[in-house]
Design a protein around this motif. Structure first.
Motif, PDB file in Angstrom:
ATOM      1  N   ASP A  50      39.377 -45.681   7.143  1.00  0.00           N
ATOM      2  CA  ASP A  50      37.909 -45.692   7.083  1.00  0.00           C
ATOM      3  C   ASP A  50      37.460 -45.662   5.632  1.00  0.00           C
ATOM      4  OD1 ASP A  50      36.259 -45.645   9.534  1.00  0.00           O
ATOM      5  OD2 ASP A  50      37.643 -44.058  10.121  1.00  0.00           O
ATOM      6  N   ASP A  79      39.846 -39.827  14.314  1.00  0.00           N
ATOM      7  CA  ASP A  79      40.336 -41.018  15.029  1.00  0.00           C
ATOM      8  C   ASP A  79      41.737 -40.787  15.604  1.00  0.00           C
ATOM      9  OD1 ASP A  79      38.240 -42.903  15.049  1.00  0.00           O
ATOM     10  OD2 ASP A  79      38.583 -43.367  12.941  1.00  0.00           O
ATOM     11  N   ASP A 249      36.242 -40.996  19.843  1.00  0.00           N
ATOM     12  CA  ASP A 249      35.481 -39.947  19.159  1.00  0.00           C
ATOM     13  C   ASP A 249      34.057 -40.448  18.924  1.00  0.00           C
ATOM     14  OD1 ASP A 249      36.289 -41.755  17.159  1.00  0.00           O
ATOM     15  OD2 ASP A 249      36.126 -40.230  15.602  1.00  0.00           O
ATOM     16  N   SER A 251      31.567 -41.151  16.685  1.00  0.00           N
ATOM     17  CA  SER A 251      31.295 -41.343  15.258  1.00  0.00           C
ATOM     18  C   SER A 251      30.016 -42.138  15.031  1.00  0.00           C
ATOM     19  CB  SER A 251      32.479 -42.030  14.576  1.00  0.00           C
ATOM     20  OG  SER A 251      32.794 -43.247  15.216  1.00  0.00           O
TER      21      SER A 251
HETATM   22  P1  ADP Z   1      36.080 -46.128  14.323  1.00  0.00           P
HETATM   23  O1  ADP Z   1      34.580 -45.929  14.374  1.00  0.00           O
HETATM   24  O2  ADP Z   1      36.807 -45.427  15.418  1.00  0.00           O
HETATM   25  O3  ADP Z   1      36.664 -45.862  12.958  1.00  0.00           O
HETATM   26  P2  ADP Z   1      35.574 -48.936  13.975  1.00  0.00           P
HETATM   27  O4  ADP Z   1      34.318 -49.202  14.736  1.00  0.00           O
HETATM   28  O5  ADP Z   1      35.482 -48.747  12.496  1.00  0.00           O
HETATM   29  O6  ADP Z   1      36.308 -47.677  14.638  1.00  0.00           O
HETATM   30  O7  ADP Z   1      36.625 -50.074  14.246  1.00  0.00           O
HETATM   31  C1  ADP Z   1      36.896 -50.542  15.552  1.00  0.00           C
HETATM   32  C2  ADP Z   1      38.213 -51.294  15.547  1.00  0.00           C
HETATM   33  O8  ADP Z   1      38.143 -52.444  14.710  1.00  0.00           O
HETATM   34  C3  ADP Z   1      39.388 -50.476  14.988  1.00  0.00           C
HETATM   35  O9  ADP Z   1      40.529 -50.855  15.739  1.00  0.00           O
HETATM   36  C4  ADP Z   1      39.525 -50.979  13.557  1.00  0.00           C
HETATM   37  O10 ADP Z   1      40.838 -50.830  13.078  1.00  0.00           O
HETATM   38  C5  ADP Z   1      39.149 -52.451  13.706  1.00  0.00           C
HETATM   39  N1  ADP Z   1      38.555 -53.042  12.482  1.00  0.00           N
HETATM   40  C6  ADP Z   1      37.379 -52.701  11.891  1.00  0.00           C
HETATM   41  N2  ADP Z   1      37.143 -53.474  10.817  1.00  0.00           N
HETATM   42  C7  ADP Z   1      38.201 -54.324  10.697  1.00  0.00           C
HETATM   43  C8  ADP Z   1      38.546 -55.376   9.798  1.00  0.00           C
HETATM   44  N3  ADP Z   1      37.737 -55.695   8.774  1.00  0.00           N
HETATM   45  N4  ADP Z   1      39.710 -56.035  10.003  1.00  0.00           N
HETATM   46  C9  ADP Z   1      40.513 -55.705  11.045  1.00  0.00           C
HETATM   47  N5  ADP Z   1      40.249 -54.738  11.934  1.00  0.00           N
HETATM   48  C10 ADP Z   1      39.098 -54.057  11.780  1.00  0.00           C
END
Ligand code: ADP
Ligand code: MG
Length: 362
Positions: A50, A79, A249, A251
């Motif tokens: 993150d 996470d 979670d 978030s």
């Molecule tokens: P969280 O809020 O639980 O951290 P996110 O909403 O940030 O989850 O991400 C959702 C999913 O998308 C996760 O599996 C994350 O690894 C993936 N993800 C987010 N941004 C990217 C990216 N730029 N490239 C590849 N995977 C991504």
């Protein structure tokens, strides 16, 4: 097409479509709280990352560096908790504007390591560089889980009961109080002593016992925003007990996170707005806040509680855990709906939580 039309989650979906599909070692790739990778016959590696960007995720005029470090670690550990895993290792990258004092960086790591120590997680590397704009923090956490107990967002089934740990809405309300303090300071009508941007940069790194600036009637809400507690232990116990069919979670905000869970599970849900748990601190502050508690819970985000589903047949197992949880709805096969009160009508549940490319209306 503009990013604001696609939205954060539309963009992630497009990236997912463009990227290579599963390799034999990928149990879960893009789309869950952490990637789940096979590294042994029953052993799984969890990986999650993150970013926190100055003036997007945090504002140095109301965040001290100790809290910023704590929170950067916490959101990633959360996470791993949401998969029912055990966090083990961590990598941290910082892009630092040159004016940031060394003490501020040290304070960041004091807060960061304080949280890691609680969860027996070790910082093993990262990267450091200069930034020509704001402060950028990127944290990656690696954890472990067993194939038998890992919990994804995707396992909810019709009839499963929806639960959430702890209370919701505190963090969003805490952020609003912090922002209101800043606004009032800027107008010069009230000084709650929360400091200016420059002063906070210099004085980052209060310790747990040095929070005099935060001792206001609203300190509980503010602390939940600045130093969220990841529910690692609860996530682990829920996973080991085998009671949950899916978990995420909170978030982005309850509305968005429940919709993420429904999308991955291919289900709908009925969410009872009148059953959502609020803390005494939030209820006590309700008159002074701009929105009702329900709105902070649905849209505020950053509570880092666990939202999970339990089939009725496994209710006894959940009860035996004695974790503070509240039942807030049911998984359905229809659309995700929100029923605001016991007798009220049902309205479609909208994803009003945080979305990076959403055009802000207020
Ligand atoms: P969280 O809020 O639980 O951290 P996110 O909403 O940030 O989850 O991400 C959702 C999913 O998308 C996760 O599996 C994350 O690894 C993936 N993800 C987010 N941004 C990217 C990216 N730029 N490239 C590849 N995977 C991504
Ligand atoms: Mg998550």
């Amino acid at each position: 097409m503009k990013l604001s039309n696609l939205g954060e989650f539309g963009l992630i979906h497009a990236i997912q479509q463009l990227s290579s599909k599963r390799s034999p070692g990928t149990i879960i790739g893009i789309g869950d709280d952490a990637a789940v990778l096979k590294i042994g016959p029953s052993k799984l590696l969890l990986a999650t990352t993150d970013m926190l960007i100055e003036d997007v995720h945090f504002d140095l005029s109301y965040t001290d560096f100790y809290s910023l470090g704590w929170k950067s670690a916490s959101i990633n550990l959360s996470d791993v908790a949401a998969m029912g895993g055990l966090p083990r290792f961590c990598l941290t990258s910082l892009a630092l504007p040159v004016h940031i004092p060394v003490k501020a960086v040290m304070d960041f790591y004091r807060g960061f390591n304080a949280l890691l120590r609680i969860h027996k997680t070790v910082l093993v590397g990262g990267d450091t560089c200069s930034s020509t704009s704001g402060l950028v923090i990127s944290v990656t956490v690696l954890g472990e889980a067993k194939k038998r107990t890992v919990i994804s967002r995707a396992g909810a089934k019709k009839g499963d009961r929806i639960f959430v740990t702890g209370t919701l809405g505190d963090s969003g309300a805490g952020m609003e109080l912090l922002k209101a303090g800043i606004r009032e300071n800027k107008r010069g009508t009230r000084d709650e002593g929360r400091g200016t941007k420059n002063r906070s940069r210099e004085s980052g790194g209060r310790t747990k016992d040095d929070n005099s600036e935060l001792r206001t009637p609203y300190s509980e809400l503010i602390m939940r925003h600045l130093r969220p507690v990841p529910r690692v232990e609860w996530g682990r116990r829920i996973a080991l007990s085998g009671c949950a069919s899916s978990m995420i979670d909170v978030s982005d905000g309850l509305s968005s996170d429940l919709l993420h869970l429904c999308e991955e599970s291919g289900t709908g849900a009925l969410l009872h707005g009148d059953r959502i748990p609020f803390s005494p601190a939030l209820l006590r502050s309700a008159d002074q806040l701009r929105k009702p508690p329900l709105e902070y819970a649905l849209s505020g985000g950053e509570d880092y509680e666990l939202l999970f589903t339990v089939p009725s047949a496994r209710m006894k197992t959940l009860e035996a855990l004695r974790i503070p949880v509240t039942e807030i709805g049911t998984i359905t096969t229809g659309k995700a709906m929100l029923q605001v009160s016991e007798t009220g009508s049902k309205i479609p549940l909208r994803p009003t939580g945080y979305n990076h490319f959403k055009v802000k209306k207020d």
